[in-house]
Write a protein that holds these residues in place. Sequence first.
Motif, PDB file in Angstrom:
ATOM      1  N   ARG A   1       0.829  -1.200   0.000  1.00  0.00           N
ATOM      2  CA  ARG A   1       0.000   0.000   0.000  1.00  0.00           C
ATOM      3  C   ARG A   1       0.861   1.247   0.000  1.00  0.00           C
ATOM      4  O   ARG A   1       2.055   1.208   0.329  1.00  0.00           O
ATOM      5  CB  ARG A   1      -0.966   0.025   1.185  1.00  0.00           C
ATOM      6  CG  ARG A   1      -0.296   0.175   2.558  1.00  0.00           C
ATOM      7  CD  ARG A   1      -1.347   0.411   3.628  1.00  0.00           C
ATOM      8  NE  ARG A   1      -0.765   0.402   4.958  1.00  0.00           N
ATOM      9  CZ  ARG A   1      -1.151   1.227   5.939  1.00  0.00           C
ATOM     10  NH1 ARG A   1      -2.106   2.110   5.731  1.00  0.00           N
ATOM     11  NH2 ARG A   1      -0.586   1.159   7.128  1.00  0.00           N
ATOM     12  N   VAL A   2       0.247   2.347  -0.398  1.00  0.00           N
ATOM     13  CA  VAL A   2       0.892   3.654  -0.412  1.00  0.00           C
ATOM     14  C   VAL A   2       0.014   4.586   0.410  1.00  0.00           C
ATOM     15  O   VAL A   2      -1.220   4.591   0.240  1.00  0.00           O
ATOM     16  CB  VAL A   2       1.045   4.192  -1.853  1.00  0.00           C
ATOM     17  CG1 VAL A   2       1.655   5.584  -1.845  1.00  0.00           C
ATOM     18  CG2 VAL A   2       1.892   3.237  -2.685  1.00  0.00           C
ATOM     19  N   PHE A   3       0.607   5.373   1.306  1.00  0.00           N
ATOM     20  CA  PHE A   3      -0.205   6.214   2.187  1.00  0.00           C
ATOM     21  C   PHE A   3       0.575   7.449   2.624  1.00  0.00           C
ATOM     22  O   PHE A   3       1.800   7.500   2.496  1.00  0.00           O
ATOM     23  CB  PHE A   3      -0.661   5.418   3.412  1.00  0.00           C
ATOM     24  CG  PHE A   3       0.444   4.833   4.250  1.00  0.00           C
ATOM     25  CD1 PHE A   3       0.840   5.428   5.439  1.00  0.00           C
ATOM     26  CD2 PHE A   3       1.102   3.664   3.855  1.00  0.00           C
ATOM     27  CE1 PHE A   3       1.852   4.881   6.219  1.00  0.00           C
ATOM     28  CE2 PHE A   3       2.113   3.104   4.626  1.00  0.00           C
ATOM     29  CZ  PHE A   3       2.493   3.718   5.804  1.00  0.00           C
ATOM     30  N   THR A   4      -0.152   8.428   3.117  1.00  0.00           N
ATOM     31  CA  THR A   4       0.476   9.614   3.679  1.00  0.00           C
ATOM     32  C   THR A   4       0.209   9.651   5.184  1.00  0.00           C
ATOM     33  O   THR A   4      -0.821   9.155   5.660  1.00  0.00           O
ATOM     34  CB  THR A   4      -0.059  10.909   3.032  1.00  0.00           C
ATOM     35  OG1 THR A   4      -1.481  10.969   3.190  1.00  0.00           O
ATOM     36  CG2 THR A   4       0.305  10.965   1.554  1.00  0.00           C
ATOM     37  N   VAL A   5       1.146  10.241   5.913  1.00  0.00           N
ATOM     38  CA  VAL A   5       1.034  10.364   7.366  1.00  0.00           C
ATOM     39  C   VAL A   5       1.188  11.828   7.754  1.00  0.00           C
ATOM     40  O   VAL A   5       2.220  12.443   7.427  1.00  0.00           O
ATOM     41  CB  VAL A   5       2.108   9.529   8.093  1.00  0.00           C
ATOM     42  CG1 VAL A   5       1.985   9.706   9.601  1.00  0.00           C
ATOM     43  CG2 VAL A   5       1.997   8.065   7.730  1.00  0.00           C
ATOM     44  N   PRO A   6       0.206  12.422   8.422  1.00  0.00           N
ATOM     45  CA  PRO A   6       0.364  13.801   8.892  1.00  0.00           C
ATOM     46  C   PRO A   6       1.540  13.923   9.855  1.00  0.00           C
ATOM     47  O   PRO A   6       1.743  13.050  10.712  1.00  0.00           O
ATOM     48  CB  PRO A   6      -0.959  14.088   9.607  1.00  0.00           C
ATOM     49  CG  PRO A   6      -1.938  13.122   8.993  1.00  0.00           C
ATOM     50  CD  PRO A   6      -1.136  11.884   8.721  1.00  0.00           C
ATOM     51  N   VAL A   7       2.308  14.988   9.699  1.00  0.00           N
ATOM     52  CA  VAL A   7       3.415  15.229  10.621  1.00  0.00           C
ATOM     53  C   VAL A   7       2.886  15.348  12.047  1.00  0.00           C
ATOM     54  O   VAL A   7       3.549  14.957  13.011  1.00  0.00           O
ATOM     55  CB  VAL A   7       4.196  16.484  10.204  1.00  0.00           C
ATOM     56  CG1 VAL A   7       5.210  16.891  11.279  1.00  0.00           C
ATOM     57  CG2 VAL A   7       4.913  16.247   8.875  1.00  0.00           C
ATOM     58  N   ALA A   8       1.655  15.855  12.193  1.00  0.00           N
ATOM     59  CA  ALA A   8       1.055  15.986  13.529  1.00  0.00           C
ATOM     60  C   ALA A   8       0.936  14.626  14.207  1.00  0.00           C
ATOM     61  O   ALA A   8       1.077  14.521  15.439  1.00  0.00           O
ATOM     62  CB  ALA A   8      -0.320  16.640  13.415  1.00  0.00           C
ATOM     63  N   ASP A   9       0.677  13.560  13.427  1.00  0.00           N
ATOM     64  CA  ASP A   9       0.605  12.222  14.012  1.00  0.00           C
ATOM     65  C   ASP A   9       1.994  11.711  14.379  1.00  0.00           C
ATOM     66  O   ASP A   9       2.171  11.012  15.380  1.00  0.00           O
ATOM     67  CB  ASP A   9      -0.050  11.247  13.033  1.00  0.00           C
ATOM     68  CG  ASP A   9      -1.550  11.469  12.909  1.00  0.00           C
ATOM     69  OD1 ASP A   9      -2.104  12.257  13.697  1.00  0.00           O
ATOM     70  OD2 ASP A   9      -2.155  10.852  12.009  1.00  0.00           O
ATOM     71  N   LEU A  10       2.991  12.046  13.563  1.00  0.00           N
ATOM     72  CA  LEU A  10       4.360  11.604  13.835  1.00  0.00           C
ATOM     73  C   LEU A  10       4.931  12.274  15.082  1.00  0.00           C
ATOM     74  O   LEU A  10       5.776  11.698  15.772  1.00  0.00           O
ATOM     75  CB  LEU A  10       5.252  11.903  12.630  1.00  0.00           C
ATOM     76  CG  LEU A  10       4.948  11.086  11.368  1.00  0.00           C
ATOM     77  CD1 LEU A  10       5.671  11.690  10.164  1.00  0.00           C
ATOM     78  CD2 LEU A  10       5.341   9.622  11.537  1.00  0.00           C
ATOM     79  N   THR A  11       4.491  13.498  15.366  1.00  0.00           N
ATOM     80  CA  THR A  11       5.008  14.216  16.536  1.00  0.00           C
ATOM     81  C   THR A  11       4.161  13.982  17.782  1.00  0.00           C
ATOM     82  O   THR A  11       4.560  14.383  18.878  1.00  0.00           O
ATOM     83  CB  THR A  11       5.080  15.724  16.259  1.00  0.00           C
ATOM     84  OG1 THR A  11       3.781  16.220  15.922  1.00  0.00           O
ATOM     85  CG2 THR A  11       6.043  16.038  15.116  1.00  0.00           C
ATOM     86  N   ASP A  12       3.024  13.321  17.643  1.00  0.00           N
ATOM     87  CA  ASP A  12       2.147  13.046  18.784  1.00  0.00           C
ATOM     88  C   ASP A  12       2.818  12.020  19.702  1.00  0.00           C
ATOM     89  O   ASP A  12       3.082  10.884  19.289  1.00  0.00           O
ATOM     90  CB  ASP A  12       0.814  12.498  18.275  1.00  0.00           C
ATOM     91  CG  ASP A  12      -0.211  12.320  19.389  1.00  0.00           C
ATOM     92  OD1 ASP A  12       0.172  12.299  20.578  1.00  0.00           O
ATOM     93  OD2 ASP A  12      -1.408  12.182  19.063  1.00  0.00           O
ATOM     94  N   PRO A  13       3.104  12.389  20.946  1.00  0.00           N
ATOM     95  CA  PRO A  13       3.780  11.456  21.856  1.00  0.00           C
ATOM     96  C   PRO A  13       3.043  10.125  22.013  1.00  0.00           C
ATOM     97  O   PRO A  13       3.680   9.092  22.255  1.00  0.00           O
ATOM     98  CB  PRO A  13       3.809  12.222  23.183  1.00  0.00           C
ATOM     99  CG  PRO A  13       3.746  13.664  22.783  1.00  0.00           C
ATOM    100  CD  PRO A  13       2.870  13.702  21.564  1.00  0.00           C
TER     101      PRO A  13
END
Length: 248
Positions: free
Chosen positions: A179-191
Amino acid sequence: MTRTEEETGAAAATPRTTDGVPRGVGTGGLLARDGLPGWLAPVDRAARSVEPEQLSRFLPPASGAGRQSAVLILFGEGERGPELLLMERSGSLRSHAGQPSFPGGALDPEDGAPADGGLLRAALREAEEETGLDPSGVQLFGVLPQLYIPVSGFVVTPVLGWWRTPSPVGVVDPAETARVFTVPVADLTDPANRATAIHPSGHAGPAFLVASALVWGFTAGVIDRLLHYAGWERPWDRAKQVPLDWRS
């Protein structure tokens, strides 16, 4: 030699040119920083100043061994703000099966020599082949120091891009990509989405539990360091562990 060199056989830090590109990695006139959105400025600054040892302890072998390759770290702007493009490798692959990663792969003769922008073209070509991305909508703006993946013997050049004109993406070849997907930076920085991945071998590294995926290994390590040096990292619980199995 330093301790890192003794343990990994890595070369000393590779000098960079005045625009922050690793020496020996030509841009082929493909880099452009004009017109980047303001929120990408911290990433651009980090890319031009970060040293190889600040990204990983695994650096290219001093012997020059290793297969040249590149990955595309593509930032876009979605409904929830800045986001990253990722893909999940097919579970049937012999190497890194089922693992989320940046689009990318080995340098091919058609890409040209590394000193003439070949690695930047390789990053775009591989992204198009793996995700269906239209390269004409991507503005390349930076190159991180080259890193090394010991398990596969790849010398990896991370290439930074701005998805100026988004295009449809998806699985091109199911034998290679799940699969191919995008991830919000806000989710990556969420502790709440951060953890330390523990491999049975004892290796520990950063991990992200996002988009119904566990992002770990090389990809997670680069994301972790980019968030840190761009000033986007938020304090998170490093004692929170996610175990991996031997198939990982």
